[in-house]
Design a protein around this motif. Structure first.
Motif, PDB file in Angstrom:
ATOM      1  N   ASP A   9      54.583  20.616   6.086  1.00 43.29           N
ATOM      2  CA  ASP A   9      55.706  20.162   5.872  1.00 43.29           C
ATOM      3  C   ASP A   9      55.817  18.967   6.991  1.00 43.29           C
ATOM      4  N   ASP A  12      61.381  15.409   8.349  1.00 43.29           N
ATOM      5  CA  ASP A  12      62.421  14.179   7.812  1.00 43.29           C
ATOM      6  C   ASP A  12      61.636  13.081   8.965  1.00 43.29           C
ATOM      7  N   THR A  43      53.874  11.377   1.012  1.00 45.37           N
ATOM      8  CA  THR A  43      55.322  10.621   1.298  1.00 45.37           C
ATOM      9  C   THR A  43      56.055  11.247   0.648  1.00 45.37           C
ATOM     10  N   PHE A  44      57.688  11.351   0.654  1.00 44.80           N
ATOM     11  CA  PHE A  44      58.949  11.112  -0.224  1.00 44.80           C
ATOM     12  C   PHE A  44      59.247   9.734   0.126  1.00 44.80           C
ATOM     13  N   ASP A  47      62.227   4.900  -1.388  1.00 39.12           N
ATOM     14  CA  ASP A  47      62.533   4.348  -2.758  1.00 39.12           C
ATOM     15  C   ASP A  47      60.928   3.162  -1.876  1.00 39.12           C
ATOM     16  N   HIS A  48      60.855   2.854  -3.129  1.00 45.45           N
ATOM     17  CA  HIS A  48      59.284   1.930  -2.899  1.00 45.45           C
ATOM     18  C   HIS A  48      59.037   1.252  -1.399  1.00 45.45           C
ATOM     19  N   THR A  51      56.316   2.417   1.248  1.00 47.74           N
ATOM     20  CA  THR A  51      55.220   1.947   1.006  1.00 47.74           C
ATOM     21  C   THR A  51      54.897   0.803   1.714  1.00 47.74           C
ATOM     22  N   THR A 148      50.173   5.837  -4.832  1.00 48.02           N
ATOM     23  CA  THR A 148      51.857   5.827  -5.142  1.00 48.02           C
ATOM     24  C   THR A 148      52.662   5.816  -6.396  1.00 48.02           C
ATOM     25  N   ASP A 150      55.993   6.208  -9.247  1.00 49.01           N
ATOM     26  CA  ASP A 150      57.498   5.228  -9.150  1.00 49.01           C
ATOM     27  C   ASP A 150      57.412   6.490 -10.241  1.00 49.01           C
ATOM     28  N   THR A 162      66.846   8.259 -12.032  1.00 47.46           N
ATOM     29  CA  THR A 162      66.182   6.888 -11.257  1.00 47.46           C
ATOM     30  C   THR A 162      67.586   6.005 -11.204  1.00 47.46           C
TER      31      THR A 162
END
Ligand code: MN
Length: 173
Positions: A9, A12, A43-44, A47-48, A51, A148, A150, A162
């Motif tokens: 890990d 952040d 990766t988390f 939101d998008h 990306t 990726t 969602d 969501t």
């Protein structure tokens, strides 16, 4: 997971809160450093929005990539950089090849002229997994792949947490 995978890990990402450009720049630079060290990234978000800087870092390292994208949405066109335009900018910046890219689980209107293959949720739910995987492999070809996911590609019955739920999605099965 650590019994089976050699993972760490990385923590952040620290950025100036509210400064989207700073976040984007720092995420790309940090990812480039990990990739240059021979690591692979899981990766988390967020939101998008994460990306596009991730795609920029990966394309710098791997060259133009195929995109495998699980989602309810394909997202729109537009010059703005936000959580809804990354797959408009990514092909324009030469990061991904739309002709080797596929969007899976879609159930909103989409632009059929942008070169991406769309496997909408209705056909995904009707077809077998092996059949779908064969088609996805055929589309991707020999390019390096960026995947990726969602959470809203799943039906809200399975993943209601969501911001943009759309009925008729993929099952967990
Ligand atoms: Mn979505």
């Amino acid at each position: 997971m650590r019994e089976r995978l050699n993972v760490v890990d990385c923590g952040d990402l620290v950025f100036n809160f509210g400064d989207a450009q700073d976040m984007s720049d720092k995420l790309q630079a940090h990812t480039e450093k990990l990739l240059a060290a021979g690591k692979k990234c899981l990766t988390f978000g967020g939101d998008h929005f994460v990306t596009l800087p991730l795609l920029r870092a990966h394309a710098k390292h791997f060259g133009k990539m195929a995109l495998v994208h699980f989602d309810a949405h394909t997202y729109g066109n537009g010059s703005k950089f936000d959580h809804g335009t990354m797959f408009f900018h990514a092909p324009n910046e030469g990061l991904i090849d739309p002709n080797h890219s596929v969007q899976i689980g879609i159930r909103t209107d989409h632009d059929s002229d942008n070169g991406f293959t769309v496997l909408d949720a209705a056909q995904v739910n009707d077809r077998g997994v092996t059949d779908l995987v064969d088609q996805i492999k055929g589309i991707v070809g020999d390019l390096p792949v960026y995947l990726t996911f969602d959470i809203d590609c799943l039906d809200p019955a399975f993943a209601p947490g969501t911001g943009t739920p759309v009925v008729g999605g993929l099952t967990t099965d």
